[in-house]
Enzyme design. Structure first.
Site, PDB file in Angstrom:
ATOM      1  N   VAL A  43       0.862  -1.172   0.000  1.00 34.76           N
ATOM      2  CA  VAL A  43       0.000   0.000   0.000  1.00 34.76           C
ATOM      3  C   VAL A  43       0.913   1.241   0.000  1.00 34.76           C
ATOM      4  CG1 VAL A  43      -1.803   1.241   1.230  1.00 34.76           C
ATOM      5  CG2 VAL A  43      -1.734  -1.256   1.369  1.00 34.76           C
ATOM      6  N   VAL A  44       0.737   2.163  -0.968  1.00 34.18           N
ATOM      7  CA  VAL A  44      -0.227   2.135  -2.045  1.00 34.18           C
ATOM      8  C   VAL A  44       0.441   1.579  -3.305  1.00 34.18           C
ATOM      9  CG1 VAL A  44      -1.739   3.975  -1.227  1.00 34.18           C
ATOM     10  CG2 VAL A  44       0.257   4.573  -2.581  1.00 34.18           C
ATOM     11  N   VAL A  51       2.934   3.679  -5.541  1.00 35.72           N
ATOM     12  CA  VAL A  51       4.162   4.174  -4.919  1.00 35.72           C
ATOM     13  C   VAL A  51       4.901   3.037  -4.228  1.00 35.72           C
ATOM     14  CG1 VAL A  51       5.120   5.735  -3.181  1.00 35.72           C
ATOM     15  CG2 VAL A  51       3.241   6.505  -4.647  1.00 35.72           C
ATOM     16  N   CYS A  52       4.329   2.514  -3.169  1.00 34.11           N
ATOM     17  CA  CYS A  52       5.022   1.558  -2.302  1.00 34.11           C
ATOM     18  C   CYS A  52       5.255   0.207  -2.973  1.00 34.11           C
ATOM     19  CB  CYS A  52       4.240   1.371  -1.002  1.00 34.11           C
ATOM     20  SG  CYS A  52       3.883   2.935  -0.177  1.00 34.11           S
ATOM     21  N   VAL A  53       4.450  -0.107  -3.983  1.00 32.11           N
ATOM     22  CA  VAL A  53       4.669  -1.326  -4.768  1.00 32.11           C
ATOM     23  C   VAL A  53       5.450  -1.009  -6.038  1.00 32.11           C
ATOM     24  CG1 VAL A  53       3.569  -3.237  -5.987  1.00 32.11           C
ATOM     25  CG2 VAL A  53       2.578  -2.400  -3.846  1.00 32.11           C
TER      26      VAL A  53
END
Length: 208
Positions: free
Chosen positions: A114-115, A118-120
């Site tokens: 998440v999110v 961005v984070c993935v």
């Protein structure tokens, strides 16, 4: 038409990365309902344990509004590497996180977080650039809306990531129903109501 060859998930070469499933950030997820998303994330965690895959947890700025890692994941993986990043948005910018990934010796990264955009996406693009194979678990990753979701998926896919869901990950790692069918069924049934119905029907028929 894509000419990318089929790269099959291998339980002996895969590691699961759970990125920023934090109590604050998770409230931003709008492309799945809260219950559906929680079910998907925990299903991915279940299959990581079932297949005995190395699992790495990380958070971003958890002392701020992002909040701590959701407690269910920490409880499921009490002995897993846990990297609370002090500020880096891209997990791949954190030296301890990258060291933990590389220490597994595995080249297939199964990632969710998440999110999504961005984070993935950021660590996915970074890992691909370093030669890892990346499998993005789309239904255990969430973001603001479906428009943002689709753009993130397109960006990662164009860079070479494979987009999967947790059920396809489970089945690809299983490879053959004869490899502990009961164990896999016990994993699937609590997470997919229709699969539970299928198994109940099967048990009723075979017990006669």
């Amino acid at each position: 038409m894509s000419n990318v060859p089929y790269k099959r998930l291998n339980k002996d070469d895969a590691v699961v990365l759970l990125v920023d499933h934090q109590t604050g950030l998770i409230s931003l997820v709008q492309d799945f309902s809260p219950n559906e998303f929680k079910n998907n994330v925990l299903a991915l965690a279940d299959l990581a344990k079932f297949f005995k895959l190395p699992t790495i947890l990380t958070t971003s700025f958890e002392n701020g509004p992002n909040g701590p890692m959701v407690p269910e994941l920490k409880e499921l993986f009490p002995d897993a590497p846990y990297i609370p990043r002090p500020g880096q948005i891209n997990a791949w910018d954190n030296e301890d996180f990258v060291k933990a990934v590389k220490a597994t010796g595995r080249k297939q990264l199964i990632i969710a977080g998440v999110v999504t955009d961005v984070c993935v996406t950021f660590p996915t693009l970074s890992a691909l650039a370093e030669g890892f194979e990346v499998f993005v678990v789309t239904d255990a990753s969430g973001t603001f809306n479906e428009t943002v979701q689709q753009a993130a998926w397109a960006r990662m896919s164009a860079a070479g990531a494979q987009l999967v869901n947790w059920f396809s990950v489970a089945c690809e790692l299983q490879g053959d129903w004869r490899n502990d069918m009961e164990g896999l069924a016990n994993l699937l049934s609590p997470r997919i109501p229709n699969y539970r119905n299928l198994m109940n029907s099967y048990v009723a028929l075979t017990s006669k």
